[in-house]
Design a protein around this motif. Sequence first.
Motif, PDB file in Angstrom:
ATOM      1  N   SER A   1       0.861  -1.500   0.307  1.00  0.00           N
ATOM      2  CA  SER A   1      -0.451   0.367  -0.364  1.00  0.00           C
ATOM      3  C   SER A   1       1.202   1.073   0.299  1.00  0.00           C
ATOM      4  CB  SER A   1      -0.843   0.255   0.741  1.00  0.00           C
ATOM      5  OG  SER A   1      -0.352   0.070   2.756  1.00  0.00           O
ATOM      6  N   GLN A   2       0.052   2.244   0.072  1.00  0.00           N
ATOM      7  CA  GLN A   2       1.031   3.921  -0.084  1.00  0.00           C
ATOM      8  C   GLN A   2       1.095   3.999   0.945  1.00  0.00           C
ATOM      9  OE1 GLN A   2       0.064   7.284  -2.295  1.00  0.00           O
ATOM     10  NE2 GLN A   2      -0.570   7.850  -0.204  1.00  0.00           N
ATOM     11  N   ASN A   3       0.131   3.672   2.285  1.00  0.00           N
ATOM     12  CA  ASN A   3       1.061   3.817   3.613  1.00  0.00           C
ATOM     13  C   ASN A   3       2.290   2.835   3.804  1.00  0.00           C
ATOM     14  OD1 ASN A   3       0.123   4.958   5.422  1.00  0.00           O
ATOM     15  ND2 ASN A   3      -0.141   2.924   6.670  1.00  0.00           N
ATOM     16  N   GLU A   4       2.349   1.107   3.443  1.00  0.00           N
ATOM     17  CA  GLU A   4       3.720   1.239   3.517  1.00  0.00           C
ATOM     18  C   GLU A   4       4.561   1.328   3.000  1.00  0.00           C
ATOM     19  OE1 GLU A   4       1.985  -3.195   3.847  1.00  0.00           O
ATOM     20  OE2 GLU A   4       1.602  -3.020   2.086  1.00  0.00           O
TER      21      GLU A   4
ATOM     22  N   GLN B   1       5.446   4.631   5.432  1.00  0.00           N
ATOM     23  CA  GLN B   1       6.533   4.426   6.623  1.00  0.00           C
ATOM     24  C   GLN B   1       7.624   3.617   6.429  1.00  0.00           C
ATOM     25  OE1 GLN B   1       3.731   1.588   7.994  1.00  0.00           O
ATOM     26  NE2 GLN B   1       2.326   2.118   9.200  1.00  0.00           N
ATOM     27  N   THR B   2       8.310   3.161   5.555  1.00  0.00           N
ATOM     28  CA  THR B   2       9.017   3.277   5.238  1.00  0.00           C
ATOM     29  C   THR B   2       9.992   3.841   4.964  1.00  0.00           C
ATOM     30  OG1 THR B   2       8.757   0.414   3.731  1.00  0.00           O
ATOM     31  CG2 THR B   2      11.521   1.770   3.346  1.00  0.00           C
ATOM     32  N   ILE B   3       9.584   5.081   3.726  1.00  0.00           N
ATOM     33  CA  ILE B   3      10.817   6.702   3.733  1.00  0.00           C
ATOM     34  C   ILE B   3      10.563   7.271   5.126  1.00  0.00           C
ATOM     35  CG2 ILE B   3       9.773   8.825   2.997  1.00  0.00           C
ATOM     36  CD1 ILE B   3       8.640   7.403   0.492  1.00  0.00           C
ATOM     37  N   ARG B   4       9.485   7.562   6.145  1.00  0.00           N
ATOM     38  CA  ARG B   4       9.931   7.207   7.149  1.00  0.00           C
ATOM     39  C   ARG B   4      10.794   7.272   8.213  1.00  0.00           C
ATOM     40  NH1 ARG B   4       3.990   8.754   6.497  1.00  0.00           N
ATOM     41  NH2 ARG B   4       4.014   6.500   7.598  1.00  0.00           N
TER      42      ARG B   4
END
Length: 284
Positions: free
Chosen positions: A73-76, A79-82
Motif C-alpha cells: 500500500s501507499q501507507n506502507e 512508512q518505509t520512507i519515514r
Amino acid sequence: MHTLLSGKDVATDLLPSLQARALALKEKGITPTLATIRLGSRISDVRYEKSAQKRCEKAGIAFQPFVLPEGSSQNELLQTIRKVNQDLSIHGCLIFRPFPPDFDDALIRAALSPEKDVDGITDVSLAGLFTGTKTGYAPCTAAACMAILDHYRIPVQGKDVVIIGASLVIGRPVAMEFLKREATVSICHIRTRSVKAYTEKADIIVAAAGCRNLITADMVKPGQVILDVGINTTPDGDLCGDVDFTNVAPIVDAITPVPGGIGSVTTTILAQHVLDAAEGIPTV
C-alpha cells in the motif's frame, strides 16, 4: 567517423576521487550510506538497483535496500520512507518511480527528507535546480549528461540544444542544466508537431522519451552530438535507447551508446551525491 561517448570511461575517471572522499569520511567515523526503496520487481528498477549497488561498493559507500512486495500500500511505502528519514546512519535515499496509478506521487515525493534526496525528486531539490540556488541535489541523470559533455570537452555555451521529453525526471531538469551554461534550449514533447524540424537544426540532441527508434537517420546531420538517455528493450530482449544507433551513429559527430552510456555515469553521480550528503555539501 563518430566519437563514442563511453559513460564507462567517465565513471572510471571519476571513481578515484569518490573512493578518496569515502575513505576520508570513514577515518572520521562516518560510513557514507545509500538506501534504495523499491516497490515490486520491475526489471528496469532491479537492473538499476544492482548497478547502483555495484557503483557504491566500488566507491566505498554502504548500500541498504528496502524492497516492498508487489501490491504493498501507499501507507506502507510512506512508512518505509519515514524509517529512512529517521535513520541517521543513512545519508541518501533513492526511491524508484513511477508508482502505481492510485498512489499520490506528490505526497510520496514530499515525504522524503530533502537532505537525503540524492536523486533530486523533492520540490526542494527541484526548486534549487530551477532557481539556481544551492538547495538539494540535481536529478542524477541530468547531471550525468553534463558530466559526459565535460569529460569529452564538448562545449555547451551558445549551442542549440533540443531535448526530446519533458518529464520532471529528465527532460525539464536537463534543460535547466543547459540553461545554466547559456545554451539555447528547445523541449519537444508528445504534442510537438514536427520533432524533426527541431532535431535537424540542433547542435546537441538529448533523447529522453523512452521510445525505441524515436530518432532516425533522416532527423540528424553531421556535426551533431547525441545523448541517448532512453532505456528500452528490443524484441530480442536486449537493451537499447531512443536512437536508431546503427543508422544514426555514422552520421553524427558523437553519440552515447545504450547500454554503456548515460546510465554508467548516472550511478556515479548518485554515489557522488551520497558523499556530498554525508559531508553536508549542497550540490545544485
